[in-house]
Design a protein around this motif. Structure first.
Motif, PDB file in Angstrom:
ATOM      1  N   ARG A 232       0.839  -1.205   0.000  1.00 33.39           N
ATOM      2  CA  ARG A 232       0.000   0.000   0.000  1.00 33.39           C
ATOM      3  C   ARG A 232       0.870   1.250   0.000  1.00 33.39           C
ATOM      4  O   ARG A 232       1.844   1.351   0.734  1.00 33.39           O
ATOM      5  CB  ARG A 232      -0.926   0.001   1.213  1.00 33.39           C
ATOM      6  N   THR A 233       0.486   2.207  -0.843  1.00 37.07           N
ATOM      7  CA  THR A 233       1.187   3.488  -0.956  1.00 37.07           C
ATOM      8  C   THR A 233       0.145   4.608  -1.045  1.00 37.07           C
ATOM      9  O   THR A 233      -1.056   4.338  -1.210  1.00 37.07           O
ATOM     10  CB  THR A 233       2.074   3.539  -2.216  1.00 37.07           C
ATOM     11  N   PRO A 234       0.571   5.864  -0.992  1.00 38.92           N
ATOM     12  CA  PRO A 234      -0.374   6.975  -1.174  1.00 38.92           C
ATOM     13  C   PRO A 234      -1.027   7.000  -2.549  1.00 38.92           C
ATOM     14  O   PRO A 234      -2.007   7.722  -2.766  1.00 38.92           O
ATOM     15  CB  PRO A 234       0.503   8.218  -0.979  1.00 38.92           C
ATOM     16  N   PHE A 235      -0.481   6.221  -3.507  1.00 41.08           N
ATOM     17  CA  PHE A 235      -1.043   6.187  -4.858  1.00 41.08           C
ATOM     18  C   PHE A 235      -2.240   5.244  -4.959  1.00 41.08           C
ATOM     19  O   PHE A 235      -2.956   5.273  -5.967  1.00 41.08           O
ATOM     20  CB  PHE A 235       0.011   5.752  -5.885  1.00 41.08           C
ATOM     21  N   ASN A 236      -2.432   4.393  -3.959  1.00 38.22           N
ATOM     22  CA  ASN A 236      -3.485   3.366  -4.024  1.00 38.22           C
ATOM     23  C   ASN A 236      -4.710   3.811  -3.242  1.00 38.22           C
ATOM     24  O   ASN A 236      -5.009   3.295  -2.166  1.00 38.22           O
ATOM     25  CB  ASN A 236      -2.950   2.032  -3.508  1.00 38.22           C
ATOM     26  N   VAL A 237      -5.402   4.801  -3.814  1.00 43.19           N
ATOM     27  CA  VAL A 237      -6.540   5.419  -3.138  1.00 43.19           C
ATOM     28  C   VAL A 237      -7.665   5.671  -4.147  1.00 43.19           C
ATOM     29  O   VAL A 237      -7.478   5.583  -5.360  1.00 43.19           O
ATOM     30  CB  VAL A 237      -6.136   6.761  -2.490  1.00 43.19           C
ATOM     31  N   SER A 275      11.311   4.113 -11.049  1.00 44.89           N
ATOM     32  CA  SER A 275      11.434   3.471  -9.742  1.00 44.89           C
ATOM     33  C   SER A 275      12.270   4.322  -8.789  1.00 44.89           C
ATOM     34  O   SER A 275      11.923   4.502  -7.615  1.00 44.89           O
ATOM     35  CB  SER A 275      12.075   2.087  -9.904  1.00 44.89           C
ATOM     36  N   GLY A 276      13.374   4.848  -9.295  1.00 43.82           N
ATOM     37  CA  GLY A 276      14.228   5.693  -8.468  1.00 43.82           C
ATOM     38  C   GLY A 276      13.499   6.946  -8.002  1.00 43.82           C
ATOM     39  O   GLY A 276      13.649   7.380  -6.848  1.00 43.82           O
ATOM     40  N   ALA A 277      12.684   7.523  -8.896  1.00 47.14           N
ATOM     41  CA  ALA A 277      11.906   8.708  -8.525  1.00 47.14           C
ATOM     42  C   ALA A 277      10.860   8.360  -7.471  1.00 47.14           C
ATOM     43  O   ALA A 277      10.663   9.121  -6.502  1.00 47.14           O
ATOM     44  CB  ALA A 277      11.232   9.300  -9.762  1.00 47.14           C
ATOM     45  N   ALA A 278      10.177   7.219  -7.632  1.00 46.53           N
ATOM     46  CA  ALA A 278       9.159   6.799  -6.663  1.00 46.53           C
ATOM     47  C   ALA A 278       9.788   6.516  -5.301  1.00 46.53           C
ATOM     48  O   ALA A 278       9.230   6.876  -4.256  1.00 46.53           O
ATOM     49  CB  ALA A 278       8.435   5.561  -7.178  1.00 46.53           C
ATOM     50  N   ARG A 279      10.964   5.882  -5.324  1.00 43.77           N
ATOM     51  CA  ARG A 279      11.667   5.595  -4.066  1.00 43.77           C
ATOM     52  C   ARG A 279      12.019   6.896  -3.337  1.00 43.77           C
ATOM     53  O   ARG A 279      11.783   7.036  -2.128  1.00 43.77           O
ATOM     54  CB  ARG A 279      12.928   4.778  -4.356  1.00 43.77           C
ATOM     55  N   ALA A 280      12.560   7.854  -4.076  1.00 38.95           N
ATOM     56  CA  ALA A 280      12.953   9.127  -3.464  1.00 38.95           C
ATOM     57  C   ALA A 280      11.732   9.898  -2.970  1.00 38.95           C
ATOM     58  O   ALA A 280      11.755  10.489  -1.885  1.00 38.95           O
ATOM     59  CB  ALA A 280      13.742   9.958  -4.476  1.00 38.95           C
ATOM     60  N   TYR A 281      10.679   9.904  -3.759  1.00 34.25           N
ATOM     61  CA  TYR A 281       9.466  10.644  -3.398  1.00 34.25           C
ATOM     62  C   TYR A 281       8.847  10.085  -2.117  1.00 34.25           C
ATOM     63  O   TYR A 281       8.488  10.848  -1.203  1.00 34.25           O
ATOM     64  CB  TYR A 281       8.469  10.556  -4.553  1.00 34.25           C
ATOM     65  N   LEU A 282       8.717   8.755  -2.040  1.00 35.29           N
ATOM     66  CA  LEU A 282       8.088   8.146  -0.863  1.00 35.29           C
ATOM     67  C   LEU A 282       9.006   8.175   0.352  1.00 35.29           C
ATOM     68  O   LEU A 282       8.537   8.274   1.493  1.00 35.29           O
ATOM     69  CB  LEU A 282       7.674   6.710  -1.184  1.00 35.29           C
ATOM     70  N   THR A 283      10.308   8.108   0.115  1.00 38.39           N
ATOM     71  CA  THR A 283      11.259   8.215   1.236  1.00 38.39           C
ATOM     72  C   THR A 283      11.159   9.589   1.881  1.00 38.39           C
ATOM     73  O   THR A 283      11.152   9.710   3.116  1.00 38.39           O
ATOM     74  CB  THR A 283      12.695   7.971   0.742  1.00 38.39           C
ATOM     75  N   LYS A 284      11.050  10.622   1.060  1.00 39.37           N
ATOM     76  CA  LYS A 284      10.934  11.988   1.581  1.00 39.37           C
ATOM     77  C   LYS A 284       9.671  12.143   2.421  1.00 39.37           C
ATOM     78  O   LYS A 284       9.652  12.874   3.413  1.00 39.37           O
ATOM     79  CB  LYS A 284      10.936  12.978   0.419  1.00 39.37           C
ATOM     80  N   ARG A 285       8.619  11.409   2.036  1.00 40.61           N
ATOM     81  CA  ARG A 285       7.357  11.480   2.783  1.00 40.61           C
ATOM     82  C   ARG A 285       7.304  10.455   3.919  1.00 40.61           C
ATOM     83  O   ARG A 285       6.290  10.351   4.591  1.00 40.61           O
ATOM     84  CB  ARG A 285       6.184  11.235   1.823  1.00 40.61           C
ATOM     85  N   GLN A 286       8.395   9.686   4.070  1.00 37.87           N
ATOM     86  CA  GLN A 286       8.480   8.618   5.086  1.00 37.87           C
ATOM     87  C   GLN A 286       7.359   7.585   4.881  1.00 37.87           C
ATOM     88  O   GLN A 286       6.761   7.087   5.829  1.00 37.87           O
ATOM     89  CB  GLN A 286       8.424   9.204   6.492  1.00 37.87           C
ATOM     90  N   GLU A 287       7.082   7.265   3.601  1.00 34.88           N
ATOM     91  CA  GLU A 287       6.016   6.314   3.265  1.00 34.88           C
ATOM     92  C   GLU A 287       6.496   5.231   2.300  1.00 34.88           C
ATOM     93  O   GLU A 287       5.682   4.604   1.629  1.00 34.88           O
ATOM     94  CB  GLU A 287       4.824   7.061   2.666  1.00 34.88           C
ATOM     95  N   LEU A 288       7.816   5.007   2.227  1.00 33.49           N
ATOM     96  CA  LEU A 288       8.335   3.960   1.356  1.00 33.49           C
ATOM     97  C   LEU A 288       8.111   2.600   2.001  1.00 33.49           C
ATOM     98  O   LEU A 288       8.627   2.335   3.094  1.00 33.49           O
ATOM     99  CB  LEU A 288       9.826   4.171   1.094  1.00 33.49           C
ATOM    100  N   PRO A 289       7.352   1.707   1.377  1.00 32.58           N
ATOM    101  CA  PRO A 289       7.130   0.383   1.961  1.00 32.58           C
ATOM    102  C   PRO A 289       8.365  -0.497   1.836  1.00 32.58           C
ATOM    103  O   PRO A 289       9.243  -0.257   0.996  1.00 32.58           O
ATOM    104  CB  PRO A 289       5.964  -0.174   1.133  1.00 32.58           C
ATOM    105  N   ASP A 290       8.426  -1.537   2.673  1.00 33.08           N
ATOM    106  CA  ASP A 290       9.562  -2.467   2.618  1.00 33.08           C
ATOM    107  C   ASP A 290       9.543  -3.291   1.333  1.00 33.08           C
ATOM    108  O   ASP A 290      10.592  -3.571   0.753  1.00 33.08           O
ATOM    109  CB  ASP A 290       9.533  -3.399   3.837  1.00 33.08           C
ATOM    110  N   ALA A 291       8.356  -3.691   0.911  1.00 38.95           N
ATOM    111  CA  ALA A 291       8.238  -4.493  -0.318  1.00 38.95           C
ATOM    112  C   ALA A 291       8.337  -3.600  -1.546  1.00 38.95           C
ATOM    113  O   ALA A 291       8.052  -2.396  -1.496  1.00 38.95           O
ATOM    114  CB  ALA A 291       6.907  -5.241  -0.323  1.00 38.95           C
ATOM    115  N   ALA A 292       8.761  -4.190  -2.656  1.00 38.44           N
ATOM    116  CA  ALA A 292       8.917  -3.439  -3.900  1.00 38.44           C
ATOM    117  C   ALA A 292       7.570  -2.981  -4.445  1.00 38.44           C
ATOM    118  O   ALA A 292       6.584  -3.722  -4.420  1.00 38.44           O
ATOM    119  CB  ALA A 292       9.627  -4.295  -4.943  1.00 38.44           C
ATOM    120  N   LEU A 293       7.528  -1.728  -4.945  1.00 37.46           N
ATOM    121  CA  LEU A 293       6.350  -1.258  -5.658  1.00 37.46           C
ATOM    122  C   LEU A 293       6.199  -2.054  -6.953  1.00 37.46           C
ATOM    123  O   LEU A 293       7.177  -2.598  -7.479  1.00 37.46           O
ATOM    124  CB  LEU A 293       6.478   0.226  -5.982  1.00 37.46           C
TER     125      LEU A 293
END
Length: 473
Positions: A232-237, A275-293
């Motif tokens: 689950r990520t902020p994109f799954n809404v 993928s690198g952009a998504a990782r950086a974006y979610l890391t900045k928001r402290q919402e990067l999941p442990d499992a791969a997107l």
């Protein structure tokens, strides 16, 4: 009446005020040297002489009798160009940010189903003597491959527009009576159902064989089980009506060089950059999941030379290795996952249904989509993917439109319930043009994500140089 296929009609059934189902493009032009006046008027006069080259632009939807089956395309008669070609102007200074915000607003507006399902907006007032064209067409009419047919009709390869033959006079046709429509409609439903049942029966042996081919490598331990659910990520809404949009370009030559140096495909590199952009974006928001997107990646089923204006797509789910911090390791993992996913998708796509008939579909399926949005189920149920990533090959040579040189071809795509982020890419000349389309609530700062696309590309490029023993430039 030419009836829509089940796949084409599904894009109509999925559409709500929150989930418009049109695809679009943002084209930038350098105005012709010495041009003065209204580019909107200039473009409109030009396109009136070309519109007949795109037959679907002269067709509108017609409901099947009693809406027992999919609608069809019928001749629309005289086109209302005041509706189909709109005019807009940016306030000063007319910069990229203002253009992206205007496109986001235009993209949130649904097409009028009483008219042919396309609309252009000529945008003037851009800095640097440029103009833009925002062009949207309903996904029920086109996919990426069919969109290239529109491109061929619209553009030229020199700044002098080619001569185009005028349209052939339309032959008068008799309008069928209500009784004739009813009989034809019911017979079409019966014929469609019979044909599709026969197709399913014919495909059963093929499907069983392909399932066997798909399972055998797993049982033999040659490949692992695919990742069935996305974290689950902020994109799954559940999405709302407002959109966010941004566009960026990177070097196609450099992307190809990365692929050559690492033994990966261009599409793998595009996914790794995203993928690198998504990782950086979610890391900045402290919402990067442990499992791969996981990304949904469309696959064209269009044969070479096929120019039908319809949807001919399949798709695969690809884990994006966002749990890898190193750009090179991420790319190689994505290439591995992509290869396995493509093999899996290739083993079943021939047996996948390309059409369907469901009695009452025009009433039942839109109702289910409305219910899905109203109950906000997407906020709670697991999703198979987190985002969509699509890559289309564009022309490697310069294009011109009404004498103006095309400088960029940015895609604008679809965000929907559960998948609120769409990254679509098209090549043109020596650059890859990225279009980031998102639900505004899920990602209000698409421009930040777009900047991270560029940063991720630079990180990957430098990682490849370092691996080759070269000093970063």
């Amino acid at each position: 009446m030419k009836q829509l296929s089940g796949i084409d009609a599904t894009f109509l059934y999925m559409e709500t005020d929150q989930t418009p189902m049109h695809v679009a493009g943002l084209t930038l032009y350098d105005l012709p040297k010495g041009f003065r006046g209204s580019f909107h008027k200039h473009f409109t006069d030009f396109f009136k002489g070309r519109v007949h080259l795109i037959p679907i632009f002269g067709m509108k939807l017609a409901k099947a009798m009693w809406q027992v089956d999919h609608p069809g395309w019928v001749d629309a008669g005289e086109l209302d160009f005041d509706y189909h070609i709109q005019s807009a102007k940016l306030p000063k200074p007319g910069n990229q940010k203002q253009l992206e915000e205007m496109v986001a607003t235009l993209h949130a507006e649904r097409l009028d189903r009483k008219k042919p399902l396309w609309q252009f907006t000529v945008i003037e007032g851009l800095e640097g003597r440029q103009a833009a064209l925002y062009s949207k067409v309903h996904h029920a009419a086109v996919d990426g491959g069919a969109g290239m047919v529109i491109t061929k009709a619209l553009y030229d390869v020199t700044d002098q527009p080619r001569e185009v033959d005028p349209p052939e006079p339309k032959k008068p046709t008799r309008k069928p009576s209500d009784l004739e429509r009813a009989i034809l409609g019911l017979s079409d439903v019966a014929a469609n159902m019979a044909r599709q049942q026969l197709t399913i029966m014919e495909n059963i042996p093929k499907m069983l064989g392909q399932v066997s081919d798909m399972v055998a490598p797993v049982l033999a331990g040659k490949v692992g089980l695919p990742q069935l659910l996305a974290p689950r990520t902020p994109f799954n809404v559940t999405v709302e009506a407002k959109r966010s949009y941004a566009a960026r370009s990177i070097s196609l030559s450099d992307v190809k060089a990365i692929g050559k140096a690492t033994g990966t495909k261009l599409n793998d590199v595009v996914m790794a950059i995203t993928s690198g952009a998504a990782r950086a974006y979610l890391t900045k928001r402290q919402e990067l999941p442990d499992a791969a997107l996981v990304a949904f990646v469309p696959i064209s089923m269009r044969e070479v030379g096929n120019s039908d204006i319809n949807n001919q797509v399949f798709g695969m789910n690809v884990p994006l290795a966002t749990n890898y911090g190193d750009p090179l390791k991420r790319l190689k993992k994505i290439a591995q996952e992509s290869g396995a996913s493509k093999t899996l998708a290739g083993s079943v796509k021939d047996a996948a249904p390309k059409d369907f008939t469901l009695i009452g579909a025009p009433t039942l399926l839109p109702g289910l989509m409305q219910l899905y949005g109203a109950t906000k189920l997407a906020d709670h149920i697991p999703q198979a993917v987190n985002m969509c990533i699509s890559n289309t090959q564009g022309p490697p040579f310069p294009l011109f439109c009404a004498g103006a040189k095309v400088t960029a071809l940015y895609p604008v795509s679809i965000a929907t319930h559960g998948v609120a982020l769409n990254v679509t890419v098209q090549s043109y000349l020596d650059h890859l043009d990225f279009g980031i389309t998102a639900d505004h609530k899920a990602m209000p700062d698409a421009d930040v994500f777009a900047d991270l696309i560029v940063a991720s590309f630079e990180d990957l490029k430098q990682a490849v140089k370092k691996a080759q023993g070269k000093e970063p430039a």
